[in-house]
Design an enzyme around this catalytic site. Sequence first.
Site, PDB file in Angstrom:
ATOM      1  N   ASP A 196       0.820  -1.206   0.000  1.00  0.00           N
ATOM      2  CA  ASP A 196       0.000   0.000   0.000  1.00  0.00           C
ATOM      3  C   ASP A 196       0.858   1.262   0.000  1.00  0.00           C
ATOM      4  OD1 ASP A 196      -2.314  -1.445  -0.049  1.00  0.00           O
ATOM      5  OD2 ASP A 196      -2.797  -1.187   2.073  1.00  0.00           O
ATOM      6  N   ASP A 226      -3.627   9.541   5.323  1.00  0.00           N
ATOM      7  CA  ASP A 226      -3.780  10.192   6.624  1.00  0.00           C
ATOM      8  C   ASP A 226      -2.707  11.235   6.884  1.00  0.00           C
ATOM      9  OD1 ASP A 226      -1.486   8.673   7.225  1.00  0.00           O
ATOM     10  OD2 ASP A 226      -2.647   7.071   8.166  1.00  0.00           O
ATOM     11  N   ARG A 229      -3.965  16.747  25.460  1.00  0.00           N
ATOM     12  CA  ARG A 229      -2.620  16.271  25.782  1.00  0.00           C
ATOM     13  C   ARG A 229      -2.568  14.800  25.408  1.00  0.00           C
ATOM     14  NH1 ARG A 229       1.017  18.570  28.776  1.00  0.00           N
ATOM     15  NH2 ARG A 229       1.544  16.642  29.904  1.00  0.00           N
ATOM     16  N   THR A 288      -8.300   2.295   7.438  1.00  0.00           N
ATOM     17  CA  THR A 288      -7.868   0.920   7.692  1.00  0.00           C
ATOM     18  C   THR A 288      -6.355   0.824   7.875  1.00  0.00           C
ATOM     19  OG1 THR A 288      -7.894   0.552   5.290  1.00  0.00           O
ATOM     20  CG2 THR A 288      -9.809  -0.194   6.538  1.00  0.00           C
ATOM     21  N   ALA A 313      -4.882   4.588  11.679  1.00  0.00           N
ATOM     22  CA  ALA A 313      -6.057   4.954  12.469  1.00  0.00           C
ATOM     23  C   ALA A 313      -6.760   3.717  13.027  1.00  0.00           C
ATOM     24  CB  ALA A 313      -7.021   5.771  11.612  1.00  0.00           C
TER      25      ALA A 313
END
Length: 295
Positions: free
Chosen positions: A75, A150, A177, A190, A193
């Site tokens: 990927d 992302d 924080r 996928t 995250a």
Amino acid sequence: MAHKFSNVFLIGKFQSEDGTETVLDLARFLRERGMEPWIEQGTAGGIGKAADDFVTATYEEIADKADLAVVVGGDGTLLNAARQLGEHTVPLVGVNLGRLGFLTDLSRVDARRQLGEILDGRYRAESRFTLDAEVTREGSRIFHTLVLNDVVVNRGELGRMIELELIVDDEFVYNLRSDGMIVATPTGSTAYALAANGPILHPGVGGVALVPLCPQALTARPITLPDSCRIEIVLVPPHDARIHFDGVTYCDVRAGDRLRIVRSVLEVRLLHPVGYGYFAMLREKLHWSSAVLRP
């Protein structure tokens, strides 16, 4: 109506003989079909002398001439190719040599047949939206890029938590924080995250997931926002941090720097083989419905 593919380019990243042989085998396959395959310049350099029998091309030439780019690898390799070709409409198809391969769904052992079906017009096309991300410092842009997977704000080399201020559409959300924050598209939901307990977003969902990394507050939970939102993350003094984009590039940031993320007008076009199904892919990759092995 299926698109006719005349100029097919091969892109790969290699750490094994499988990658080199797969690219060369697909190049021979394309030539057997009466096509003249092109191999991306860096890919050809990684292959060595065996690639001398084929024409090489830069990413600029691929963007200008390609009807299809076949990406051999994992990927991450496909993400890098998508970023390089992000401002163009070159369809991408991936041959999986990685571990999971959520985006690269042609198998290495069956790549000839599956690619042949795609070239014959039997495929499923899908568009994935991207994010436009920029970092500003004292009002001036210091970094800008396109993101398919992302954006990850993390503590960099620090051995302690950082503090972030989250703002959505000019509305203050909270100060957090934590070790950082992941901002993920459905494509990236996928990836990192998911490992951080974020939600899986179907590619058809117009949403962006915000996933805190090891937050100090137990009530800081992942949030899914509409993709029309403008997301801003400000690094609160005194700590510095690092922001990663698709795991491909990064920007070191200082306290007070501001990350802005909006949906881009650009989309990445993926071609899937015959029989592809999103949930079938998840079942395979995440081992859903697998029998529990008992001692």
